[in-house]
Design a protein around this motif. Sequence first.
Motif, PDB file in Angstrom:
ATOM      1  N   ALA A   1     -68.616  94.609 -28.289  1.00 55.38           N
ATOM      2  CA  ALA A   1     -67.423  93.902 -28.770  1.00 55.38           C
ATOM      3  C   ALA A   1     -66.597  93.437 -27.580  1.00 55.38           C
ATOM      4  CB  ALA A   1     -66.589  94.825 -29.656  1.00 55.38           C
ATOM      5  N   VAL A   2     -65.971  92.264 -27.701  1.00 54.37           N
ATOM      6  CA  VAL A   2     -65.176  91.701 -26.614  1.00 54.37           C
ATOM      7  C   VAL A   2     -63.727  91.602 -27.085  1.00 54.37           C
ATOM      8  CG1 VAL A   2     -64.951  89.800 -24.969  1.00 54.37           C
ATOM      9  CG2 VAL A   2     -67.193  90.345 -25.937  1.00 54.37           C
ATOM     10  N   ALA A   3     -62.815  92.152 -26.307  1.00 58.43           N
ATOM     11  CA  ALA A   3     -61.408  92.188 -26.708  1.00 58.43           C
ATOM     12  C   ALA A   3     -60.522  92.019 -25.488  1.00 58.43           C
ATOM     13  CB  ALA A   3     -61.094  93.510 -27.412  1.00 58.43           C
ATOM     14  N   MET A   4     -59.261  91.692 -25.754  1.00 60.71           N
ATOM     15  CA  MET A   4     -58.286  91.590 -24.669  1.00 60.71           C
ATOM     16  C   MET A   4     -57.631  92.946 -24.447  1.00 60.71           C
ATOM     17  SD  MET A   4     -58.561  88.484 -23.669  1.00 60.71           S
ATOM     18  CE  MET A   4     -57.217  88.455 -22.467  1.00 60.71           C
ATOM     19  N   ALA A   5     -57.339  93.244 -23.184  1.00 60.42           N
ATOM     20  CA  ALA A   5     -56.567  94.436 -22.858  1.00 60.42           C
ATOM     21  C   ALA A   5     -55.136  94.245 -23.337  1.00 60.42           C
ATOM     22  CB  ALA A   5     -56.588  94.666 -21.346  1.00 60.42           C
TER      23      ALA A   5
ATOM     24  N   GLU B   1     -59.767 101.851 -33.040  1.00 58.17           N
ATOM     25  CA  GLU B   1     -60.024 100.774 -33.980  1.00 58.17           C
ATOM     26  C   GLU B   1     -58.707 100.189 -34.508  1.00 58.17           C
ATOM     27  OE1 GLU B   1     -61.824  98.176 -34.970  1.00 58.17           O
ATOM     28  OE2 GLU B   1     -63.486  99.617 -35.179  1.00 58.17           O
ATOM     29  N   GLY B   2     -58.643  98.859 -34.517  1.00 56.85           N
ATOM     30  CA  GLY B   2     -57.473  98.179 -35.045  1.00 56.85           C
ATOM     31  C   GLY B   2     -56.305  98.081 -34.090  1.00 56.85           C
ATOM     32  N   GLN B   3     -56.502  98.513 -32.829  1.00 56.84           N
ATOM     33  CA  GLN B   3     -55.400  98.543 -31.873  1.00 56.84           C
ATOM     34  C   GLN B   3     -55.479  97.422 -30.838  1.00 56.84           C
ATOM     35  OE1 GLN B   3     -52.983 101.016 -32.383  1.00 56.84           O
ATOM     36  NE2 GLN B   3     -54.269 101.345 -34.182  1.00 56.84           N
ATOM     37  N   PHE B   4     -56.609  96.711 -30.776  1.00 58.44           N
ATOM     38  CA  PHE B   4     -56.797  95.654 -29.784  1.00 58.44           C
ATOM     39  C   PHE B   4     -57.227  94.352 -30.466  1.00 58.44           C
ATOM     40  CE2 PHE B   4     -57.369  99.579 -27.447  1.00 58.44           C
ATOM     41  CZ  PHE B   4     -56.616  99.350 -26.306  1.00 58.44           C
ATOM     42  N   SER B   5     -56.997  93.242 -29.794  1.00 53.29           N
ATOM     43  CA  SER B   5     -57.399  91.929 -30.308  1.00 53.29           C
ATOM     44  C   SER B   5     -58.863  91.684 -29.961  1.00 53.29           C
ATOM     45  CB  SER B   5     -56.525  90.825 -29.700  1.00 53.29           C
ATOM     46  OG  SER B   5     -55.202  90.931 -30.141  1.00 53.29           O
ATOM     47  N   VAL B   6     -59.742  92.019 -30.903  1.00 50.30           N
ATOM     48  CA  VAL B   6     -61.173  91.714 -30.754  1.00 50.30           C
ATOM     49  C   VAL B   6     -61.372  90.250 -31.136  1.00 50.30           C
ATOM     50  CG1 VAL B   6     -63.506  92.264 -31.541  1.00 50.30           C
ATOM     51  CG2 VAL B   6     -61.794  94.088 -31.304  1.00 50.30           C
ATOM     52  N   PHE B   7     -62.064  89.493 -30.289  1.00 50.38           N
ATOM     53  CA  PHE B   7     -62.231  88.063 -30.567  1.00 50.38           C
ATOM     54  C   PHE B   7     -63.672  87.593 -30.454  1.00 50.38           C
ATOM     55  CE2 PHE B   7     -61.370  88.505 -26.053  1.00 50.38           C
ATOM     56  CZ  PHE B   7     -62.263  87.647 -25.446  1.00 50.38           C
ATOM     57  N   GLY B   8     -64.622  88.500 -30.290  1.00 49.10           N
ATOM     58  CA  GLY B   8     -66.018  88.087 -30.212  1.00 49.10           C
ATOM     59  C   GLY B   8     -66.947  89.242 -29.932  1.00 49.10           C
ATOM     60  N   TYR B   9     -68.237  88.909 -29.806  1.00 51.13           N
ATOM     61  CA  TYR B   9     -69.262  89.929 -29.579  1.00 51.13           C
ATOM     62  C   TYR B   9     -70.328  89.404 -28.635  1.00 51.13           C
ATOM     63  CZ  TYR B   9     -67.132  92.220 -33.560  1.00 51.13           C
ATOM     64  OH  TYR B   9     -66.218  92.814 -34.393  1.00 51.13           O
ATOM     65  N   THR B  10     -70.910  90.319 -27.901  1.00 47.93           N
ATOM     66  CA  THR B  10     -72.049  89.994 -27.038  1.00 47.93           C
ATOM     67  C   THR B  10     -73.260  89.795 -27.932  1.00 47.93           C
ATOM     68  OG1 THR B  10     -71.109  91.427 -25.322  1.00 47.93           O
ATOM     69  CG2 THR B  10     -73.414  90.752 -25.075  1.00 47.93           C
ATOM     70  N   THR B  11     -73.843  88.621 -27.891  1.00 49.20           N
ATOM     71  CA  THR B  11     -75.000  88.319 -28.735  1.00 49.20           C
ATOM     72  C   THR B  11     -76.297  88.222 -27.943  1.00 49.20           C
ATOM     73  OG1 THR B  11     -74.492  85.958 -28.567  1.00 49.20           O
ATOM     74  CG2 THR B  11     -73.614  87.140 -30.473  1.00 49.20           C
TER      75      THR B  11
END
Length: 467
Positions: free
Chosen positions: A379-383, A416-426
Amino acid sequence: MASPLSSSTVVSHRLFFLHPSPLNRKFLFVKPKLPFHRTNSGDFRMRLHSTSSKIGTKEHIHSCNSSIDSKLNPFEDGSKNLEKLVATILIFVQVWSPLPLLGLDAAYISPAEAVLYSPDTKVPRTGELALRRAIPANPSMKIIQASLEDISYLLRIPQRKPYGTMESNVKKALKVAIDDKDKILASIPADLKDKGSELYATLIDGKGGLQALITSIKKQDPDKVSLGLAASLDTVADLELLQASGLSFLLPQQYLNYPRLAGRGTVEITIEKGDGSTFSAAAGGDQRKSATIQIVIDGYSAPLTAGNFAKLVTSGAYDGAKLNTVNQAVITEDGSGKVESVSVPLEVMPSGQFEPLYRTPLSVQDGELPVLPLSVYGAVAMAHSETSDEYSSPYQFFFYLYDKRNSGLGGLSFDEGQFSVFGYTTAGKDILGQIKTGDIIKSAKLIEGQDRLILPAQNNYNINSST
């Protein structure tokens, strides 16, 4: 911000990222401060331990009394043993099926808090599944998708598999596809109608279509069923993407001056070893000095976060950025001063909702789950921003190396639910575990989705920019 702590205080199940500065090692972002009614993992274990200790003490005292009383009244002793047995059964029932028991709620975990630890919690376990579910498509397509996805669970049943149920699921999907053909194709923009018709025909009677899937199920070959199911779901996703030509909701007025991604995009990141070593060969390949990772970024669920990331990628912000491996994550160094960037508000789309929440983390313990979960490897998210957990970092993103051994019993990350996830490694997920501190992003390119990236007027953008 929390006061600086030594790295030895970082426990394995918490996501604490260290600031890479050699002079001032401090936490870049920490676990958000939760309201008093939420239960973190430490409290959870402490409560169980505390409850167990109390029960154990009571039983010990009770046992001593019973041994004395039994000499006087054996019937009373039997009654007390029966009470102990009933109490044990109640404890077992409350743990495995947390229902409110009168007078006992205070000693056990409430149903809301049990969501995090429930083995039955259904969240996408792969990036591909999460991305497919996040597409805002025609309701008929979502019915087809759900019917097919249920087969994935049925295939996991060991030994004798319920092929009859699988066939019923596919026939249900096929009936919806045929009956609702006009609705499905009407949801596709005019300029994409030809492609949509072609995909529809493939879904019905193509090589990897529903008719072929029924044939594989009748042969009761789990491998062929698995391959056919994957092909059908890929076609479903392609059709849904044609239907979802933009955002299905309106952004709040105050966020219209941020970059945004109205759909999907694909970013290709090339990473090279900082110490001159190589990446391990994959499936008999050669050793590589550099490796490529692809991530799909999702503007349907996180338009501001994905848009800001895409804008940074196109401006070359991550070219040459160093990477750091920290607890269950690979994070970029703090390079916000390298290019003009913005601190985007925390953006999380709750499951079952039609638009994201802003500046509001989800309460998983209260049953809130995100459309794009963090609890997926890659999963890819912003700090988080250094100044507020209600905002994401203007620059730093991370790959989350999800490990179910460091999660709750339901398999959900404690963050879970605490960071802005915006994509995934495919593509290139095998590379993530080989990245070490000091490795470098050689280049990052937006190879798909440039036409969906919407940049605000320059003067508005500057108002909210931070360096």
